[in-house]
Motif scaffolding. Structure first.
Motif, PDB file in Angstrom:
ATOM      1  N   THR A1269       0.844  -1.187   0.000  1.00 24.81           N
ATOM      2  CA  THR A1269       0.000   0.000   0.000  1.00 24.81           C
ATOM      3  C   THR A1269       0.875   1.230   0.000  1.00 24.81           C
ATOM      4  O   THR A1269       1.953   1.247   0.583  1.00 24.81           O
ATOM      5  CB  THR A1269      -0.891   0.015   1.244  1.00 24.81           C
ATOM      6  OG1 THR A1269      -0.067  -0.043   2.391  1.00 24.81           O
ATOM      7  CG2 THR A1269      -1.839  -1.166   1.233  1.00 24.81           C
ATOM      8  N   TYR A1341      -1.971  -1.037  -9.176  1.00 26.37           N
ATOM      9  CA  TYR A1341      -1.059  -0.290  -8.293  1.00 26.37           C
ATOM     10  C   TYR A1341      -0.073   0.512  -9.136  1.00 26.37           C
ATOM     11  O   TYR A1341       0.708  -0.053  -9.898  1.00 26.37           O
ATOM     12  CB  TYR A1341      -0.311  -1.273  -7.407  1.00 26.37           C
ATOM     13  CG  TYR A1341       0.786  -0.653  -6.582  1.00 26.37           C
ATOM     14  CD1 TYR A1341       0.505   0.384  -5.699  1.00 26.37           C
ATOM     15  CD2 TYR A1341       2.089  -1.121  -6.673  1.00 26.37           C
ATOM     16  CE1 TYR A1341       1.490   0.933  -4.933  1.00 26.37           C
ATOM     17  CE2 TYR A1341       3.094  -0.567  -5.907  1.00 26.37           C
ATOM     18  CZ  TYR A1341       2.787   0.466  -5.028  1.00 26.37           C
ATOM     19  OH  TYR A1341       3.787   1.002  -4.273  1.00 26.37           O
ATOM     20  N   TYR A1346      -3.308   5.317  -5.768  1.00 33.29           N
ATOM     21  CA  TYR A1346      -4.249   4.406  -6.406  1.00 33.29           C
ATOM     22  C   TYR A1346      -4.997   5.176  -7.494  1.00 33.29           C
ATOM     23  O   TYR A1346      -5.439   6.292  -7.277  1.00 33.29           O
ATOM     24  CB  TYR A1346      -5.262   3.876  -5.403  1.00 33.29           C
ATOM     25  CG  TYR A1346      -4.693   2.846  -4.477  1.00 33.29           C
ATOM     26  CD1 TYR A1346      -4.228   3.217  -3.224  1.00 33.29           C
ATOM     27  CD2 TYR A1346      -4.615   1.512  -4.859  1.00 33.29           C
ATOM     28  CE1 TYR A1346      -3.714   2.269  -2.362  1.00 33.29           C
ATOM     29  CE2 TYR A1346      -4.105   0.560  -4.005  1.00 33.29           C
ATOM     30  CZ  TYR A1346      -3.653   0.944  -2.750  1.00 33.29           C
ATOM     31  OH  TYR A1346      -3.147  -0.003  -1.902  1.00 33.29           O
ATOM     32  N   LEU A1365      -8.963  -0.436   2.582  1.00 33.93           N
ATOM     33  CA  LEU A1365      -7.763  -0.944   1.925  1.00 33.93           C
ATOM     34  C   LEU A1365      -6.646  -1.183   2.918  1.00 33.93           C
ATOM     35  O   LEU A1365      -5.673  -1.845   2.603  1.00 33.93           O
ATOM     36  CB  LEU A1365      -7.294   0.033   0.852  1.00 33.93           C
ATOM     37  CG  LEU A1365      -8.244   0.195  -0.336  1.00 33.93           C
ATOM     38  CD1 LEU A1365      -7.682   1.196  -1.315  1.00 33.93           C
ATOM     39  CD2 LEU A1365      -8.486  -1.147  -1.012  1.00 33.93           C
ATOM     40  N   HIS A1366      -6.758  -0.644   4.092  1.00 33.01           N
ATOM     41  CA  HIS A1366      -5.710  -0.783   5.095  1.00 33.01           C
ATOM     42  C   HIS A1366      -5.982  -1.921   6.054  1.00 33.01           C
ATOM     43  O   HIS A1366      -5.291  -2.086   7.039  1.00 33.01           O
ATOM     44  CB  HIS A1366      -5.555   0.527   5.863  1.00 33.01           C
ATOM     45  CG  HIS A1366      -5.235   1.671   4.970  1.00 33.01           C
ATOM     46  ND1 HIS A1366      -4.011   1.861   4.392  1.00 33.01           N
ATOM     47  CD2 HIS A1366      -6.026   2.676   4.512  1.00 33.01           C
ATOM     48  CE1 HIS A1366      -4.034   2.948   3.633  1.00 33.01           C
ATOM     49  NE2 HIS A1366      -5.250   3.463   3.695  1.00 33.01           N
TER      50      HIS A1366
END
Length: 1409
Positions: A1269, A1341, A1346, A1365-1366
């Motif tokens: 991420t 990615y 994003y 997303l985390h």
């Protein structure tokens, strides 16, 4: 008319090399290695191109024959005169007439060494035999020609007579010949074979100053220059066909060489190198001018040193010789070096010397072999004993069992030893010697005896100089020579003082009697005939040689008169040898009747002692042979037995066998280079130099009366040492943050060390091992002596600057001025514990005074002392040193007696301390250190706990482990720390071992590691601040001059620049994955700094056009920020809060600032002298100053509040700030290395994975192999709302702001789409019974954000939140929401082994560089 053929070859010499005459014509040809040019007359050598090598006194240079290419081979020489080379071994040889050595090095300038360092007076005429691998040279003072192997071994003289002023030498190894010039009164050019035989004069007439000489090997022609006649001449090897080549424009030709058709020569007057045709002298040109001191010259090419196709003679297996092989007229022969004898096979030399006459000649020891008959050797010359550092040798003796020679040196004041071949040279006795005039070896018990006319003593020691003991100290006037008779246990010595005499005593100093004291004036050398039991001596005033029985009876004159000034004396077989000062000769005569007197050798200036090395020292068993005679130290022979002796100043115990460990009472004296001890136990007061490591400037000392250890300060090395008196233990306990220690005090009870520092104006305290160091006072003026009094808890110190004496508690509290009136230059201090009085010496009032420690009853003890310095007490006496009288003195401490000098002649006498010192009383800190974690210090009320400098107290007893905010700096022999938590801002050394001169430092907070470079090692090293004792090398290979260093703490990368290689590199912090990222347009890069969160790299460049540049962390996006009004940009730092860079300029003497683009430049601090390092912490910038040796600071915004925080930091270089709140921030490289296999180099437009320049065992990818991420690791809760808010700080938005905004936009679009979908759904409710699910579109990615295109997102699916997303995920699968409606592909099937995720990055704002 009859026509006769003219021989053009003889008449016109038209050819460069060979010439064949034919009727009516001729033909030229060339020697091997050359070819005929198109002109059919001249010859040219095959490749490579030739060059000229010449000596220029201070350097040796190489130049092309056309003068265009010019370079240095050797630089920074003393006085290089003559030179030659060995082409096939890449060696160059030269003589240095300042150093008097023959030097050798490789032609690339490496491995410089002196191969012949002994016995040379004016070496010249160096020449190399490249076939047999020998080097030859001449000496204009010793007037000889010598030869040796290429490494200087097996040295041998080959011509030693008939030379006047030899100058230049040239060899012709193919013909086994050498030719030399001699410009003496009858100038000549001579030749001989390479072994010195077949010598003959080949040119005699018409010479005046023949200087350089060279040989044209193809034509066998010699050329020479005559500086007096200003011309160049030539002749064949036998001197025939002599002709003048050039006699114009030669002001002062010195050396000459030849190659192909040209001559090249140097000229002193024109200071140039000239060239002309070798046959005609035409085409005279200058190929190099404006030289400093042009000397010898050689043309260098393979054809100048041709190797024969077949090796014969000495070139074949050294001719079968064990040592030196020299070619002669008809055959080669073997020769031996340094007194070794050639055995019967004429090939092998003896292993050990036999029967050698050795003599001392000023700064040389020389020898003449006596093998065979003496008459055979009288024609031989002497050879030098290859030992170093001889200044003025006087006396000699031998220990033949190990081939050792001993000699005394009255200039160096030493007694030295070495093997006869010069190996294993050591200085056995070097202290408390003044005029050592005689030396003798007891080969029975391995002892060394000597006389000293300066100290008027006779002493003994072991052969290595240890366990030195004083034997005779009374009744000596001018003792000269000494000999021993171990068989009967006697020693004999001559004394040429006012009452001349020859005395005898037991070898332990007992049973002393006078043997001869009549008809004696200047008794000099002594010798013993051990077989006939006779003593020989010579008298330099009566000019006699006499002999007598060993008890002095039956005295006879061997040679009466007819001597001028005999000095040394020795016996060999039936002969007696002696040296004579006036005639500069050595003589020999029959030892029975004095007949057949002859000269052995003459012309020896500075001739002193003479001895014969002979193997007649038969060793016998004595009582000392078994268990050292029962003695703990020395076992000495005496008539009819042995006795035990102790080192000087030590008492023998009542058992008469064992010595005490140390004197019961003694004085310790600092004598600058030495620590002396005077025992007060003995009937004599003789000082001995303690066997400690060499010191340079010892001013202050004290001793621990419990252990006997001595503490001393060396102000040249800037250290405090702890040493044992016997020299077995030597530890540097304080090695940095110390300058000029003037006073030391050992608190024997409290086990603490106190000292004053004149330059740092401070008083400090530490444990006795130097740990827990704490500064007590920093505002002194000129502090000097210091002393403690434990019972009262008081600390006293003298200060010249007040002037006065101050007092405080021993913990630094309750400070006050103790004495301020009638005091001027207070020096040493001492306390009388029994009387509770303080004594001090005042060099200005010339007095020693005393006062009660309560400040009452001041009195004067000594008046009119010229310059008292150190002072101490023992018993009822006060002792002091005096600078002016250079002495140690004493008087009664009540002042009722006269002053007595107990040791004079100490030119550098300093401090003095008495042993035993003050008594040990009850330690108030007890066995638990007063419950203190660090220092427990005495005070007048009891004790107090204290912390080392820079640390703060957590409670009343414990200290913190390290400061929270501090500076780290590099200086000479130190890396130091300055805590910003406490006052005063004082530097404390970090005890990192094996550092010499660190330059650059940086800190890696995550691992608590300090990185640094060191001038000595050209490497990048590291040390853990949790364990300073074990530094390690991170990078060393291929580094030249690493001048800048910076840690990317987020990615765990290390950046540095190399000014020598002109590159910027990066590697992991462990040194792996090394890669060059900038390699062009760098001239002299210096400082470097990183901004990891922004992905930026900054550096300064000192090049011709100085500048400050910036790039991304991978080296791309390079941009010049500052290139105007900039000179020598040194330090560079970044303010991560305000996003500005700061730099200092050592040429402009300024400190400036700009934004990250180089705009909005601000002058912050003008008039800084020579700034180097630069850093920032909080509101301040900090910088180092080379010239001022300081660390300063000022306000980072305005430059105001400028303050010097530390001074006198020798060699101060870089400085870096460290804070517990530092090195924060985040980028994607923090999460599993950004998915990279090797290097993760953060870039604002996407992570850049990089591979090392040198691949390792792992497969490398230049793209991420793990998708991570962009806003942080999904494994940590730091991305919750709370932590995200905490992360946002003064620097503005958190690193995830852009992805968050994008996500919000996507959410909004999806929300609208959802509303539309609802309407549609209700509209078609009747027609449609089910809802289409999501199509599982994957997010792609694209670091660092994003992005979701229309094709990526299905508008029919449910909206998702950015926070989702985390959520925690599986690295090898997919990440789903609760219902599996949204999936993001992270990584599928990766074969790369993943690193464990790093810890959560700190969330506090980073303001530290």
């Amino acid at each position: 008319m009859i026509c006769v053929d003219v021989d053009e070859c003889k008449v016109f010499s038209p050819c460069s090399q060979g010439c064949d005459n034919f009727p009516g014509t001729f033909s030229c040809y060339c020697a091997r290695g050359y070819y005929l040019r198109p002109d059919n007359y001249s010859c040219k050598a095959h490749d490579p191109l030739p060059s000229i090598v010449f000596a220029n006194r201070l350097d040796i240079r190489q130049i092309s024959v056309d003068g265009h290419e010019y370079s240095a081979i050797m630089e920074d020489l003393q006085n290089a005169i003559s030179l030659d080379f060995h082409y096939y071994r890449d060696l160059i040889f030269w003589s240095d007439v300042s150093l008097d050595v023959i030097m050798r090095a490789f032609l690339n300038g490496t491995e410089v060494t002196g191969i012949v360092r002994w016995g040379l007076r004016k070496p010249c005429g160096v020449a190399v035999d490249w076939i047999n691998d020998h080097v030859y040279w001449m000496d204009g003072i010793t007037k000889r020609i010598e030869v040796a192997e290429l490494d200087g071994s097996n040295r041998h003289p080959i011509v030693w007579s008939g030379l006047q002023k030899p100058r230049a030498l040239v060899l012709y190894p193919q013909k086994d010949l050498m030719v030399w010039t001699d410009w003496g009164e009858n100038a000549t050019i001579e030749s001989a074979f390479l072994d010195g035989s077949g010598r003959r004069v080949i040119v005699r007439d018409g010479l005046q100053w023949p200087n350089g000489i060279t040989m044209d090997y193809p034509t066998e022609t010699i050329y020479w220059v005559d500086a007096r006649q200003h011309k160049i001449e030539a002749a064949l090897l036998d001197g025939s066909n002599r002709k003048t080549i050039l006699e114009r424009s030669l002001p002062h030709p010195f050396a000459i060489t030849v190659f192909e058709d040209n001559l090249y020569w140097t000229d002193w007057r024109t200071r140039s190198i000239h060239m002309a045709n070798k046959r005609t002298g035409r085409d005279h040109t200058t190929i190099q001018q404006s030289l400093a001191f042009p000397m010898d010259i050689r043309s260098m090419h393979a054809e100048r040193q041709q190797i024969p196709r077949e090796r014969t003679g000495c070139a074949n297996n050294n001719g079968g010789c064990s040592h030196l092989c020299l070619p002669g007229q008809y055959q080669h022969a073997c020769y031996c070096p340094h007194g070794l004898a050639l055995l019967a096979n004429k090939r092998t030399c003896s292993d050990r010397p036999e029967d050698v006459l050795v003599f001392a000649q000023r700064n040389n020891l020389r020898m003449i072999p006596l093998n065979g008959t003496l008459e055979d050797n009288l024609a031989r010359t002497d050879t030098v004993v290859p030992v170093d550092g001889v200044e003025s040798a006087v006396a000699l003796d031998f220990y033949t069992e190990d081939d050792i020679i001993f000699w005394t040196d009255i200039e160096a004041r030493t007694i030295s030893r070495a093997h006869l071949n010069g190996s294993s040279q050591t200085m056995g006795v070097r202290n408390v010697l003044e005029l050592p005039g005689g030396v003798a070896v007891d080969w029975y018990t391995d002892k060394l005896y000597w006389t000293d006319a300066g100290t008027k003593r006779i002493e003994v020691s072991k052969l290595d100089g240890s366990m030195r003991s004083l034997l005779i100290w009374q009744g000596l006037d001018k003792p000269r020579d000494i000999v021993v008779d171990p068989q009967d246990g006697y020693m004999f010595w001559s004394d040429w003082g006012k009452h001349a005499k020859i005395e005898r005593a037991g070898m332990d100093g007992s049973e002393r009697i006078t043997l001869i004291d009549s008809n004696l004036m200047w008794p000099n050398g002594l010798a013993i005939d051990y077989e006939r039991r006779l003593l020989y001596w010579l008298d330099a005033s009566l000019n006699n040689i006499e002999m007598a029985a060993m008890d002095g009876t039956n005295r006879k004159i061997l040679i009466k008169g007819n001597l001028t000034h005999p000095f040394g004396l020795t016996l060999w077989n039936d002969l007696v040898f002696w040296s004579d000062w006036d005639t500069k000769s050595i003589y020999v005569a029959n030892k029975h009747n004095g007949g057949n007197r002859r000269v052995v050798i003459d012309g020896l200036k500075g001739l002193m002692d003479v001895r014969v090395f002979q193997r007649k020292q038969t060793k016998r068993e004595t009582a000392c042979s078994t268990n050292n005679g029962g003695c703990s130290h020395l076992c000495l022979l005496r008539p009819k037995g042995v006795s035990c002796a102790c080192p000087t100043g030590i008492l023998l115990k009542s058992d008469k066998l064992t010595c005490r460990r140390r004197p019961l009472q003694s004085l310790l004296i600092a004598d600058q280079e030495n620590i002396r001890q005077i025992s007060l136990d003995m009937p004599y007061m003789v000082d001995v130099v303690l066997p400690m490591p060499h010191h340079q400037i010892v001013v202050a000392l004290d001793a621990d009366s419990v252990t006997g250890d001595i503490y001393l300060a060396d102000n040249a090395e800037h250290v405090i040492r702890r040493c044992s008196a016997d020299g077995t233990n030597n530890h540097v306990i304080i090695s940095a943050a110390i300058n000029t220690v003037e006073g030391i005090a050992v608190d024997t009870t409290g086990r603490k060390l106190y000292w004053t520092d004149l330059m740092r104006k401070s008083v400090e305290v530490s444990e006795l091992d130097g740990s827990n160091r704490r500064v007590l006072f920093t505002d002194l003026h000129k502090p000097r002596g210091i002393v403690t009094h434990y019972p009262s808890g008081k600390l006293f110190w003298a200060d010249w600057g007040l002037p006065g004496i101050e007092v405080s508690d021993m913990d630094g509290n309750e400070r006050k001025i103790f004495i301020s009136s009638n005091i001027a230059w207070p020096n040493g201090l001492t306390v009388d514990w029994s009387k509770r009085e303080l004594f001090w010496a005042d060099a200005k009032t010339n007095a020693i005074e005393a006062i009660g420690i309560d400040g009452r009853n001041r009195r004067t003890v000594i008046r009119d002392a010229p310059h008292p310095y150190g002072v101490t007490l023992l018993g009822s006496f006060v002792y002091w040193t005096d600078w002016e009288t250079k002495s140690v003195n004493r008087t009664r401490k009540n002042g009722t007696s006269y002053n007595t000098t107990i040791r004079a002649g100490l030119p550098a006498v300093m401090d003095i301390k008495a042993l035993p010192g003050p008594p040990v009383v009850k330690n108030e800190c007890g066995n638990d250190n007063g419950k203190c974690s660090h220092l427990c210090l005495r005070n007048s009320e009891g004790i107090s706990c204290a912390c080392p400098t820079g640390l703060t107290v957590k409670d009343n007893h414990r200290c913190v482990d390290e400061p929270s905010n501090y500076l780290i700096f590099a200086g000479l022999r130190t890396i130091g720390r300055i805590s910003l938590d406490t006052e005063p801002l004082w530097d404390v050394p970090l005890d990192v071992p094996h550092i010499h001169h660190p330059v650059i430092v940086d800190y890696y907070q995550r691992e608590d590691i300090l990185f640094f470079t060191d001038l000595k090692f050209d490497s990048i090293r590291a040390v853990s601040l949790k364990n300073l004792t074990h530094p390690w090398t991170v990078l060393s290979e291929g580094l030249n001059t690493p001048d800048g260093l910076s840690v990317d703490w987020i990615a765990g990368n290390l950046y540095w620049n190399d000014a020598g290689r002109k590159v910027i590199e990066v590697a992991k912090v462990d040194g792996s994955c090394r890669k060059i990222i900038v390699s062009t347009d760098l001239v002299e890069p210096r400082a470097i700094a990183v901004f990891p969160e922004e992905g930026l790299l900054f550096w300064t460049d000192w090049g011709n056009k100085s500048k400050i540049e910036r790039s991304f962390l991978d080296g791309t996006g390079r941009k010049i920020l500052i290139d105007q009004e900039i000179g020598w940009p040194n330090g560079l730092t970044i303010d991560y809060d305000t996003k500005r860079i700061y730099w200092n300029d050592a040429l402009k003497d300024t400190i400036k600032s700009s934004d990250l683009d180089g705009q909005n430049e601000v002058l912050l601090v003008p008039k800084v002298v020579h700034p180097f390092g630069l850093t920032l912490l909080g509101d301040y910038i900090y910088w180092t100053d080379w010239d001022q040796m300081t660390i300063e600071r000022a306000n980072k915004s305005s430059g105001s509040n400028r303050q010097v925080i530390r001074t006198d930091i020798e060699g101060v270089m870089e400085v870096k700030a460290v804070s517990g709140k530092g090195q924060t921030g985040w980028n994607v490289c923090a999460d599993r290395n950004g998915g990279c296999t090797h290097l993760c180099l953060y870039h604002p437009e996407g992570v850049r994975c990089a591979c090392p320049d040198r691949p390792d065992a792992r497969r490398c990818s230049d793209r991420p192999v793990i998708k991570v991420t962009p806003t942080g690791s999904p494994h940590h809760a730091m991305f919750s709302t709370t932590m995200a808010s905490a992360k946002k700080g003064p620097r503005g938005d958190p690193p995830g702001l852009i992805p968050l905004l994008v996500a919000l936009v996507v959410v909004a679009i999806l929300a609208v789409a959802s509303m539309v979908a609802v309407v549609v759904w209700w509209k078609y409710k009747e027609k449609t019974k089910m809802v289409e699910g999501p199509n599982g579109g994957a997010l792609t990615y694209t670091n660092p954000t994003y992005s979701a295109s229309n094709s990526d997102v299905n508008t029919d699916r449910k909206p998702f939140t950015w926070r989702r997303l985390h959520h925690d995920a599986n690295h090898q699968g997919r990440m789903f929401d609760e219902k599996g409606e949204v999936a993001a592909l992270i990584s599928e099937g990766s074969s790369v082994e993943h690193e464990s995720p790093p810890p959560t990055p700190p969330t506090r704002t980073d303001t530290v560089t």
